[in-house]
Design a protein around this motif. Sequence first.
Motif, PDB file in Angstrom:
ATOM      1  N   ALA A 179      59.748 -66.331 -13.133  1.00 36.30           N
ATOM      2  CA  ALA A 179      59.176 -67.058 -14.267  1.00 36.30           C
ATOM      3  C   ALA A 179      60.212 -67.969 -14.915  1.00 36.30           C
ATOM      4  O   ALA A 179      59.960 -68.542 -15.967  1.00 36.30           O
ATOM      5  CB  ALA A 179      58.637 -66.075 -15.301  1.00 36.30           C
TER       6      ALA A 179
ATOM      7  N   HIS B 153      51.794 -66.858 -16.063  1.00 36.80           N
ATOM      8  CA  HIS B 153      52.774 -66.841 -14.987  1.00 36.80           C
ATOM      9  C   HIS B 153      52.830 -65.450 -14.352  1.00 36.80           C
ATOM     10  O   HIS B 153      52.384 -64.469 -14.946  1.00 36.80           O
ATOM     11  CB  HIS B 153      54.159 -67.266 -15.484  1.00 36.80           C
ATOM     12  CG  HIS B 153      54.697 -66.418 -16.593  1.00 36.80           C
ATOM     13  ND1 HIS B 153      54.618 -66.783 -17.931  1.00 36.80           N
ATOM     14  CD2 HIS B 153      55.322 -65.219 -16.587  1.00 36.80           C
ATOM     15  CE1 HIS B 153      55.171 -65.855 -18.683  1.00 36.80           C
ATOM     16  NE2 HIS B 153      55.604 -64.885 -17.891  1.00 36.80           N
ATOM     17  N   TYR B 154      53.372 -65.390 -13.154  1.00 36.13           N
ATOM     18  CA  TYR B 154      53.450 -64.143 -12.392  1.00 36.13           C
ATOM     19  C   TYR B 154      54.896 -63.863 -12.009  1.00 36.13           C
ATOM     20  O   TYR B 154      55.696 -64.781 -11.808  1.00 36.13           O
ATOM     21  CB  TYR B 154      52.586 -64.234 -11.132  1.00 36.13           C
ATOM     22  CG  TYR B 154      51.115 -64.417 -11.406  1.00 36.13           C
ATOM     23  CD1 TYR B 154      50.263 -63.324 -11.520  1.00 36.13           C
ATOM     24  CD2 TYR B 154      50.575 -65.695 -11.564  1.00 36.13           C
ATOM     25  CE1 TYR B 154      48.912 -63.489 -11.792  1.00 36.13           C
ATOM     26  CE2 TYR B 154      49.226 -65.867 -11.835  1.00 36.13           C
ATOM     27  CZ  TYR B 154      48.399 -64.764 -11.950  1.00 36.13           C
ATOM     28  OH  TYR B 154      47.074 -64.930 -12.229  1.00 36.13           O
TER      29      TYR B 154
ATOM     30  N   ARG C 274      60.359 -64.200 -20.960  1.00 41.60           N
ATOM     31  CA  ARG C 274      59.125 -64.201 -20.178  1.00 41.60           C
ATOM     32  C   ARG C 274      58.623 -62.782 -19.873  1.00 41.60           C
ATOM     33  O   ARG C 274      57.476 -62.609 -19.487  1.00 41.60           O
ATOM     34  CB  ARG C 274      59.346 -64.936 -18.846  1.00 41.60           C
ATOM     35  CG  ARG C 274      59.790 -66.378 -18.992  1.00 41.60           C
ATOM     36  CD  ARG C 274      58.665 -67.272 -19.494  1.00 41.60           C
ATOM     37  NE  ARG C 274      59.107 -68.654 -19.590  1.00 41.60           N
ATOM     38  CZ  ARG C 274      59.567 -69.221 -20.695  1.00 41.60           C
ATOM     39  NH1 ARG C 274      59.644 -68.501 -21.805  1.00 41.60           N
ATOM     40  NH2 ARG C 274      59.941 -70.484 -20.734  1.00 41.60           N
TER      41      ARG C 274
ATOM     42  N   GLU D  25      51.327 -60.046 -14.142  1.00 36.94           N
ATOM     43  CA  GLU D  25      50.947 -61.287 -14.813  1.00 36.94           C
ATOM     44  C   GLU D  25      51.260 -61.236 -16.298  1.00 36.94           C
ATOM     45  O   GLU D  25      51.349 -60.162 -16.898  1.00 36.94           O
ATOM     46  CB  GLU D  25      49.464 -61.588 -14.598  1.00 36.94           C
ATOM     47  CG  GLU D  25      48.517 -60.640 -15.292  1.00 36.94           C
ATOM     48  CD  GLU D  25      47.059 -61.041 -15.110  1.00 36.94           C
ATOM     49  OE1 GLU D  25      46.722 -61.659 -14.092  1.00 36.94           O
ATOM     50  OE2 GLU D  25      46.256 -60.723 -16.007  1.00 36.94           O
ATOM     51  N   SER D  26      51.432 -62.421 -16.879  1.00 36.11           N
ATOM     52  CA  SER D  26      51.680 -62.517 -18.310  1.00 36.11           C
ATOM     53  C   SER D  26      50.372 -62.341 -19.085  1.00 36.11           C
ATOM     54  O   SER D  26      49.290 -62.320 -18.500  1.00 36.11           O
ATOM     55  CB  SER D  26      52.330 -63.859 -18.655  1.00 36.11           C
ATOM     56  OG  SER D  26      51.467 -64.934 -18.339  1.00 36.11           O
TER      57      SER D  26
ATOM     58  N   ASP E  10      47.974 -71.161 -18.034  1.00 37.93           N
ATOM     59  CA  ASP E  10      49.400 -71.075 -18.352  1.00 37.93           C
ATOM     60  C   ASP E  10      49.994 -69.704 -18.036  1.00 37.93           C
ATOM     61  O   ASP E  10      51.178 -69.465 -18.266  1.00 37.93           O
ATOM     62  CB  ASP E  10      49.643 -71.421 -19.828  1.00 37.93           C
ATOM     63  CG  ASP E  10      48.988 -70.420 -20.783  1.00 37.93           C
ATOM     64  OD1 ASP E  10      48.114 -69.643 -20.326  1.00 37.93           O
ATOM     65  OD2 ASP E  10      49.350 -70.414 -21.977  1.00 37.93           O
TER      66      ASP E  10
ATOM     67  N   LYS F  17      59.915 -70.343 -10.302  1.00 40.68           N
ATOM     68  CA  LYS F  17      58.506 -69.987 -10.119  1.00 40.68           C
ATOM     69  C   LYS F  17      58.105 -70.002  -8.650  1.00 40.68           C
ATOM     70  O   LYS F  17      57.306 -69.172  -8.206  1.00 40.68           O
ATOM     71  CB  LYS F  17      57.622 -70.935 -10.935  1.00 40.68           C
ATOM     72  CG  LYS F  17      57.755 -70.723 -12.434  1.00 40.68           C
ATOM     73  CD  LYS F  17      56.782 -71.591 -13.216  1.00 40.68           C
ATOM     74  CE  LYS F  17      56.907 -71.302 -14.712  1.00 40.68           C
ATOM     75  NZ  LYS F  17      55.967 -72.121 -15.512  1.00 40.68           N
TER      76      LYS F  17
END
Length: 340
Positions: free
Chosen positions: A155, A101-102, A220, A120-121, A99, A150
């Motif tokens: 994000a 995201h970038y 995000r 990244e998250s 899961d 995305k």
Amino acid sequence: MVKAKEVDSDGELKKVKDAVAKKVEPKLGDIPGIGPAAIAKLEAAGVYDLMGVATLTPPALSEVSGLGEAVARKAIQAARGMLDLGFMDGNEFATKRKDIHYITTGSKNVDNLLGGKGIESKSITEFFGAFGSGKTQIALSLAVNTQLPKEAGGANGKAVYIDTEGTFRPERIRQFAEGVGANPEKVLKNILVARAFNSDHQILLLEKINEMIKNGEPIRLLIIDSLTAHFRAEYSGRGQLADRQQRLNRYMHDLMKLAEQRNLAVVVTNQVMSNPAQMFGDPTTPIGGNIVGHASTYRIYLRRGKKDSRVAKLIDSPSLPDGETVFMVETLGLKDVEIK
């Protein structure tokens, strides 16, 4: 699993077991002993979920919720049982990380330095360097890019920008927005900005972010520009160094926890100083020492290059090799420089 002796009644035990069995996301109210009054106090203290309770000590939970220590201890045990805080194998952990995201920085060169997709998250990315090295420009670029779909490197969410140095400029955001073909006014509306005037205010704002996410804001990205400015100003001299580092350490761990629990990408910019003991090579050293170094997942050193270019050097990463790249800061955003 929570044992019967750890809760006050059979009904409460059944509620705990049902929440675990159904894989339903349990809430604070599902914890035995936690009533509406205690929930209100916990949320006022920035604790909104079971993980927040499970990671507290009984005295700490007692202090913030007004519960007795015995009840607090049972509540913590119940929360831990509901969360299943044990080990998992590597495959399960890899599935859990799907899961993530970038967010693109706006420069392919810098993105490639970070593995190809940008920041990244569930991690903290630190950009440190002298004034004019491009730290704020990258931060502003990320605040815009996080709103992209995305498939375009974003994000599809909002950004929170904690400004400690007074460097956030709406007109610069408009220029970056035009550079990616977005509506400047809409982009500005999706960046939530707060000016932090001291370290206490800066710390308090983290609790506000939790509250906003709880209320449905699709946040995000969290940007702190800069991380150490207030800590550096308020704790001066060797006599206050230990106090500063201890407070900074706790703040960094709160950031790590927020990034992990809320699946946020956290970006911090950091000031630098010259190390007088460095006889050879670059004496530039980031503020915060090992406290910030160990807490940051990725560390990138920025400096000026030739012909107004900026050089980005990856100093630390858990999975990527050290590297260096070059980019330009232009009116409509970041521009790559061909590497020969």
